[in-house]
Design a protein around this motif. Structure first.
Motif, PDB file in Angstrom:
ATOM      1  N   GLY A 172       0.808  -1.212   0.000  1.00  0.00           N
ATOM      2  CA  GLY A 172       0.000   0.000   0.000  1.00  0.00           C
ATOM      3  C   GLY A 172       0.840   1.260   0.000  1.00  0.00           C
ATOM      4  N   SER A 173       1.888   1.282   0.825  1.00  0.00           N
ATOM      5  CA  SER A 173       2.765   2.459   0.872  1.00  0.00           C
ATOM      6  C   SER A 173       3.524   2.625  -0.436  1.00  0.00           C
ATOM      7  N   GLY A 174       3.936   1.504  -1.035  1.00  0.00           N
ATOM      8  CA  GLY A 174       4.682   1.579  -2.289  1.00  0.00           C
ATOM      9  C   GLY A 174       3.865   2.154  -3.425  1.00  0.00           C
ATOM     10  N   MET A 207      -8.095  14.086   2.146  1.00  0.00           N
ATOM     11  CA  MET A 207      -8.411  13.206   1.025  1.00  0.00           C
ATOM     12  C   MET A 207      -7.171  12.474   0.530  1.00  0.00           C
ATOM     13  N   THR A 208      -6.051  13.172   0.532  1.00  0.00           N
ATOM     14  CA  THR A 208      -4.809  12.568   0.051  1.00  0.00           C
ATOM     15  C   THR A 208      -4.373  11.418   0.943  1.00  0.00           C
ATOM     16  N   TYR A 209      -4.402  11.627   2.248  1.00  0.00           N
ATOM     17  CA  TYR A 209      -3.964  10.567   3.160  1.00  0.00           C
ATOM     18  C   TYR A 209      -5.033   9.496   3.355  1.00  0.00           C
ATOM     19  N   ALA A 210      -6.288   9.851   3.081  1.00  0.00           N
ATOM     20  CA  ALA A 210      -7.322   8.821   3.091  1.00  0.00           C
ATOM     21  C   ALA A 210      -7.074   7.800   1.991  1.00  0.00           C
ATOM     22  N   SER A 211      -6.521   8.260   0.864  1.00  0.00           N
ATOM     23  CA  SER A 211      -6.207   7.323  -0.218  1.00  0.00           C
ATOM     24  C   SER A 211      -5.147   6.320   0.216  1.00  0.00           C
ATOM     25  N   LEU A 212      -4.210   6.735   1.076  1.00  0.00           N
ATOM     26  CA  LEU A 212      -3.218   5.798   1.611  1.00  0.00           C
ATOM     27  C   LEU A 212      -3.879   4.746   2.485  1.00  0.00           C
ATOM     28  N   GLY A 213      -4.805   5.181   3.351  1.00  0.00           N
ATOM     29  CA  GLY A 213      -5.506   4.223   4.201  1.00  0.00           C
ATOM     30  C   GLY A 213      -6.325   3.231   3.403  1.00  0.00           C
ATOM     31  N   VAL A 214      -7.011   3.713   2.362  1.00  0.00           N
ATOM     32  CA  VAL A 214      -7.802   2.821   1.510  1.00  0.00           C
ATOM     33  C   VAL A 214      -6.903   1.791   0.834  1.00  0.00           C
ATOM     34  N   GLY A 225      -6.996   9.608  -4.755  1.00  0.00           N
ATOM     35  CA  GLY A 225      -5.922  10.594  -4.756  1.00  0.00           C
ATOM     36  C   GLY A 225      -6.151  11.685  -5.781  1.00  0.00           C
ATOM     37  N   MET A 226      -6.684  11.322  -6.946  1.00  0.00           N
ATOM     38  CA  MET A 226      -7.005  12.331  -7.959  1.00  0.00           C
ATOM     39  C   MET A 226      -8.141  13.235  -7.487  1.00  0.00           C
ATOM     40  N   ALA A 227      -9.083  12.673  -6.720  1.00  0.00           N
ATOM     41  CA  ALA A 227     -10.185  13.487  -6.202  1.00  0.00           C
ATOM     42  C   ALA A 227      -9.701  14.507  -5.183  1.00  0.00           C
ATOM     43  N   GLY A 228      -8.522  14.274  -4.603  1.00  0.00           N
ATOM     44  CA  GLY A 228      -7.967  15.220  -3.649  1.00  0.00           C
ATOM     45  C   GLY A 228      -7.275  16.406  -4.296  1.00  0.00           C
ATOM     46  N   PRO A 287       6.149   7.399   4.220  1.00  0.00           N
ATOM     47  CA  PRO A 287       6.121   6.077   3.595  1.00  0.00           C
ATOM     48  C   PRO A 287       7.506   5.509   3.281  1.00  0.00           C
ATOM     49  N   LEU A 288       8.451   6.365   2.864  1.00  0.00           N
ATOM     50  CA  LEU A 288       9.781   5.846   2.557  1.00  0.00           C
ATOM     51  C   LEU A 288      10.488   5.350   3.806  1.00  0.00           C
ATOM     52  N   ALA A 289      10.295   6.035   4.935  1.00  0.00           N
ATOM     53  CA  ALA A 289      10.881   5.555   6.189  1.00  0.00           C
ATOM     54  C   ALA A 289      10.298   4.197   6.556  1.00  0.00           C
TER      55      ALA A 289
END
Length: 287
Positions: free
Chosen positions: A56-58, A83-90, A130-133, A222-224
């Motif tokens: 997911g992070s990748g 919205m941007t970080y919600a896409s990471l959770g999804v 992510g695009m919706a954000g 995410p990189l960490a």
């Protein structure tokens, strides 16, 4: 008014770095999934959760690194943080559901199809959420057929990746699978971007966080985590060989169960008891 879109503002730099991020997350996630198939039930959820977070992070990092090169002529782009970080959770949750299904049911048949479908839908949902954000002085429109093609690519890529993870083979096998997965996920991203058209509005630009403001947390966080997951994978003794160092708690089909051999002390005790029993059974006859 139709907007002019450029998805390669920095040339091939952003696509290549995005592809590497997708490969890194895929490689770590697939190795963790493979590792989960080699351990007892008590350790399996941890490895599957680590693999879900890595993939997911990748793919999330891949998406937003690619979006750094996306510009609209005459319309500054901003991003909505929730919205941007919600896409990471999804992405992590839906990828996790698919991985857990394969991790407990096996990478065959219905489980593989179901897990691959959910994981692929998670990748596509991350992209379009992510695009919706995005916030800019205009509106986004999509071509339905091209969007459907991007979702199909994501589902096929996820299914193939989970199948590869279930083969329980060596490290090079997973590296090759992660390279293919990274290519497919990146291809899904740019297929989805090809479905996009922008219509600009007249008026002042909208407010919001700039791409530069999101760049630091987007890369550092995410990189960490991916680096930490990479350390765990590298220092695990079974990751490279892909073979278990103990018999799994549950017996898998086709693998005969072998009872543990008694230790030397136990064997000698059993021999002594047999001798004593044999001697006592002969004593009344001698009398």
């Amino acid at each position: 008014m139709q907007g002019t879109v450029d998805g390669f503002s920095y040339g091939l730099v952003t696509p290549l770095v995005a592809y590497l991020m997708a490969c890194l997350g895929g490689a770590l996630g697939l190795r963790c999934t493979t590792r989960a198939l080699l351990v007892a039930q008590s350790w399996r959820p941890g490895w599957l959760a680590l693999g879900s977070a890595a993939i997911g992070s990748g793919i999330w990092t891949m998406h937003f690194i690619a979006m750094i090169g996306f510009t609209v002529d005459g319309a500054p782009i901003h991003y909505d943080k929730p919205m941007t970080y919600a896409s990471l959770g999804v992405a992590i949750v839906m990828v996790g559901v698919g991985i857990f299904i394969v991790g407990y049911r096996g990478a065959t048949g219905t489980a593989l199809f179901t897990g691959g479908t959910i994981t692929g839908l998670g990748i596509a949902s991350m992209h379009y959420l992510g695009m919706a954000g995005m916030r800019f002085n205009g509106a986004l429109e999509y071509n339905t057929l091209t969007v459907a093609a991007s979702v199909a690519i994501a589902m096929a890529a996820a299914t193939a990746a989970l199948w590869a993870a279930g083969q329980v083979r060596g490290f090079l096998w997973s590296v090759g699978a992660s390279l293919v997965m990274g290519l497919a996920v990146t291809g899904m991203h740019y297929t989805g971007m090809a479905a996009l058209s922008v219509h600009l509005h007249t008026g002042a630009p909208t407010a919001g966080d700039s791409a530069a403001a999101l760049l630091a947390p987007m890369l550092i966080g995410p990189l960490a985590f991916l680096c930490l997951a990479g350390v765990v994978v590298m220092f695990d003794p079974l990751m490279v060989m892909g073979k278990p160092d103990w018999t799994p708690a549950e017996h898998k089909p086709g693998v005969p169960a072998h009872p543990p051999a008694p230790n030397p002390s136990r064997r000698s005790q059993l021999r002594s008891r047999r001798q004593v029993t044999h001697h006592e059974s002969r004593t009344p006859q001698n009398r």
